[in-house]
Design an enzyme around this catalytic site. Sequence first.
Site, PDB file in Angstrom:
ATOM      1  N   CYS A  56     -19.799 -17.677 -20.492  1.00 38.50           N
ATOM      2  CA  CYS A  56     -19.114 -16.756 -19.586  1.00 38.50           C
ATOM      3  C   CYS A  56     -17.857 -17.378 -19.008  1.00 38.50           C
ATOM      4  O   CYS A  56     -17.218 -16.791 -18.158  1.00 38.50           O
ATOM      5  CB  CYS A  56     -20.042 -16.284 -18.465  1.00 38.50           C
ATOM      6  SG  CYS A  56     -20.318 -17.461 -17.134  1.00 38.50           S
ATOM      7  N   CYS A  61     -23.959 -23.608 -16.616  1.00 42.06           N
ATOM      8  CA  CYS A  61     -25.393 -23.555 -16.881  1.00 42.06           C
ATOM      9  C   CYS A  61     -25.769 -24.676 -17.841  1.00 42.06           C
ATOM     10  O   CYS A  61     -25.138 -24.856 -18.885  1.00 42.06           O
ATOM     11  CB  CYS A  61     -25.786 -22.217 -17.511  1.00 42.06           C
ATOM     12  SG  CYS A  61     -25.910 -20.854 -16.347  1.00 42.06           S
ATOM     13  N   CYS A  89     -28.436 -16.717 -20.425  1.00 41.52           N
ATOM     14  CA  CYS A  89     -28.213 -15.274 -20.443  1.00 41.52           C
ATOM     15  C   CYS A  89     -27.855 -14.793 -21.843  1.00 41.52           C
ATOM     16  O   CYS A  89     -27.753 -15.568 -22.793  1.00 41.52           O
ATOM     17  CB  CYS A  89     -27.110 -14.910 -19.454  1.00 41.52           C
ATOM     18  SG  CYS A  89     -25.446 -15.391 -19.991  1.00 41.52           S
ATOM     19  N   LYS A  91     -25.049 -13.731 -22.978  1.00 40.87           N
ATOM     20  CA  LYS A  91     -23.780 -14.280 -23.467  1.00 40.87           C
ATOM     21  C   LYS A  91     -23.985 -15.670 -24.037  1.00 40.87           C
ATOM     22  O   LYS A  91     -23.388 -16.039 -25.049  1.00 40.87           O
ATOM     23  CB  LYS A  91     -22.761 -14.294 -22.326  1.00 40.87           C
ATOM     24  CG  LYS A  91     -22.342 -12.917 -21.854  1.00 40.87           C
ATOM     25  CD  LYS A  91     -21.391 -12.963 -20.677  1.00 40.87           C
ATOM     26  CE  LYS A  91     -22.101 -13.359 -19.397  1.00 40.87           C
ATOM     27  NZ  LYS A  91     -23.150 -12.414 -18.984  1.00 40.87           N
TER      28      LYS A  91
END
Length: 1017
Positions: A56, A61, A89, A91
């Site tokens: 993202c 992360c 996630c 993405k």
Amino acid sequence: MGNLTMSRRTFVKTAAITGAAAAAFGASTHTALAEETYSSVSGNDTVAVKTCCRGCGKMECGVKVIVQNGRAIRVEGDEGAFQSMGNCCTKSQSSIQAAYHPDRLHYPMKRTNPKGEEPGWQRISWDEAMQSIVDNFMDIKAKHGGEAIACQVGTSRIWCMHSESILKNMLETPNNVEAWQICKGPRHFATTMVSQFAMSWMETITRPKVYVQWGGASELSNYDDSCRTTVDVASRADVHISVDPRMANMGKEADYWQHLRPGTDGALALAWTNVIIEKKLYDELYVKKWTNAPFLVCEDMEPSGFPTVRTDGSYWDVKTALLKESDIKEGGSPYKFLVYDNNWEKLKAEGVEHEYGAFTWFNADQEGVIDETGGFWEGENYDSEKARQGREAAQDNLLPGQTQGWLPDPMPFDPAIDPALEGEFEITLKDGKTVKVKPVWEHYKARAAEYKPEVAAEITGIPASEIEAAATAYGTRIDPSTGYGNGGIQYMLAVEHFCSAIQNCRAFDNLVGITGNMDTPGGNRGPTIVPIDGDLQGFSAWAPGATTPPEEVNRKQIGIDKFPLLGWWQYWCDSHSLWDAVITGDPYPVRALWNESGNFMSQTNTTRAWEALCSLDFYVDLNLWHTPQNDTADIILPVAHWIELNSPRASQGSAGAMGATVKCVQPPAEAKYDPEIVMDLARRMNWKWTDEPGNEWPDINWQLDDSIKLLTDDELTYTTWHVENGKPTFERHGVPMAEVTPKYKTWDEYVKAFQEHGWWQAKDIEPRNWGTYRRYQTGAMRARDRVWGRLDYTAGKGIGDWKPGWFTPTMKQEIWSTVMESHHPDHPEWRLPTYTEPPHGPKDGDRIKEYPLTATTGRRIPVYFHSEHRQLPWCRELWPVPRVEINPKTAAEYGIEQGDWVWIETEWGKIREVADLYYGVKEDVINLEHTWWYPEVKDAGHGWQFSQVNQLIDHYAQDPHSGTSNLRAYQVKIYKATPENSPFNNPVPCDSTGTPIIHTSDDPRLKEWLPTYEGRE
């Protein structure tokens, strides 16, 4: 729209197929961690490489990339990453499809067709591409000067976010277009002006008791503490407040939903301020000691001041109406700011007498221009070690093993002065005139009173009682024994997208400060401080030996005449003005562009920007893909994906994590890492990167080794201050940077340790700095250089003075901005935060008759990051078309049903999106999706004109300080798209042949984008 067919099971099943396909191909000849460190694996054995996701573009992360036989087959969350809690996630998981996408750029290309047409790309060698770039840049520079070449940058790609700084120096140009101008930049701009660089970042990771989520849906993506962490923080908070025009995902779970009209954030923030002040919920000691609230304003004298330092180290002149010793005494110091002491008579009786009777002063001579008492009060007694006395913080909901941090006790005034916040006082100026003066706080209080809840209710649409209740919940300390507030404010992207961007951010900065939430547990702390450089120190504009453009070059920056504060800020030129200069040649020609992942669709009117791009003489684009923008390029260069490169990584915000992005697999074919490309350009232009003989253009290995040199077990240099009766002395401690022993001698050693240890906590790495709260009290807030906090081991650069206070002209958090005052003397109202009604909004006269609905945009989509991932089949199957959220009652008025294509129009342009009926938006508001394009469209621009929302905006509606585009809160009209009013008699957008875009989840063209492993060698 068709049925969505991608389920979680399909997602996993597809990943398994991807893995099987990956296993069928051998490993690359180049080295990646999975090959080098785990070369003993065989057959179908897999290796999990710890790394940092960039799916993202913003969040750090911690993830694991699973590699099998040299091929990445999936991405998983890293449960050991405390900052992201194992989040991974959609993405992130889809990154495998991006890395192995059949449309990845593999080779340098040059265009063969005229601009505005399909480019007719032709493969060329790296040597031809780079030499062509050098020749064209040098030719344009010779004809028009370096300022005729502009740089552009977007987000992600790890390092490219500082490319413009490199090229600016290399080409001697002041002109750079940055996504930063509309994304985080206004927050960083505003906080640098009034407190500290990027103090907008909030330490949500320590789980504040009151969680204020303002203008964003961080549970979906973006920012340090997002997704799983955001959900956990909101769930554990005693109170969760959501401020958003639409009901966001977490909004329905909030205790308070401040459902404001788009663009009225500033009015709401000032209303909260009014409630906080009137109910005396502010932190009185902090306000008096660490803000300029008690400084006295004299409106009956000509502003005067002193030279101080810009963010880049050059000087500018402060001109302020704040009362100084130089205003009341010939030869007095312009750095000594006067306050009225409520305790002056009591202190006098105790033998402590002020030089000016009832008035005492604070000395902001931070550079030691006149004397060394800068940073301290008249007669102050201060000791750095006493300033650190306190206890371990006591946040209740930290994760197991997470470090609390050290919390110094609030330090009272010594001697016990009591700076007045209220009242009016008489004083005689040096010309003999007696004038009346008031504290800044009186002016601030009056400004906030203009937006009492009853007034703000009329502006925002939120009932006054709800405004008061939310503000009271935020300001009333749930546990007063902690000595600090309930938590900061996580104010996000939405507040920046208006003509009041900077003033909005100032209002939030003040709110956080006066409630005792600046640099406290769960408060706003700014960017994480660690010894490594998350932007690759050696690959930044601050590289050893790098030359910088002369001051006269910076003064040529485009837009500086229209936006004077850009000359103070100096980190971007105005994008609107730059595109205009390309088209008109005014104020001078701009003929070339270098772009790394920048996107013309993100700001300014898209149609105007496209016209400019098509008008350039020469344009180079570095990217993963063919994009709408690089369809206008002359040369495109292929770059590496985040799973294909190495980079040190520290949390850009307040999460306090330190780790690495680790090269898991080799990049395809001839794709290169951005820094290597720029280094090659520097070599060809004979622009020396370092001053080390024989190593003027170091390779990537040298740069990576260099980036972790200051990570050491030694204690880095710091300074302690001892002040007795206003007379300061200081002492240096720790090991000088040039003499430290690196903990890891090479990048490979660092990566190996990271694989074994996982993410480090910055509080443990730098206990005196990031591990300590209230750094404005201990001096650690000024421990590093005034913006980036970078350290340069070669010359001891980057070390600050360790004096208590902030990096502002007054050394205080500035409620009254001396920077704003000095650069906009004709706008005295801007010295304090203000609210400005959005232009072209519902208050814009008769315009509402033709354009009755207020448009907002920019919301987070679970499978996309701005313009990214539209060609990834997993993502596009789940979300094939852009959606416009419309209240069902509004939709019924216009004869619009769920799934209808809808025209959205302003006088500047019109687009089509698909109706998504949602009660979470008000009846007079619609919510548009942004930066849509269609990779399947082969026409030049890939169909950006069909749905790209910024075609609707006024190119010249901008924030008067930062130049930020007014991207939201403007009036539009909508009507159903029909065969009769649509090209090719089709409500669905079509390319030039009449072929519709992918608009259903079962479109067979999605399968053409499935991963491929051929042609990468």
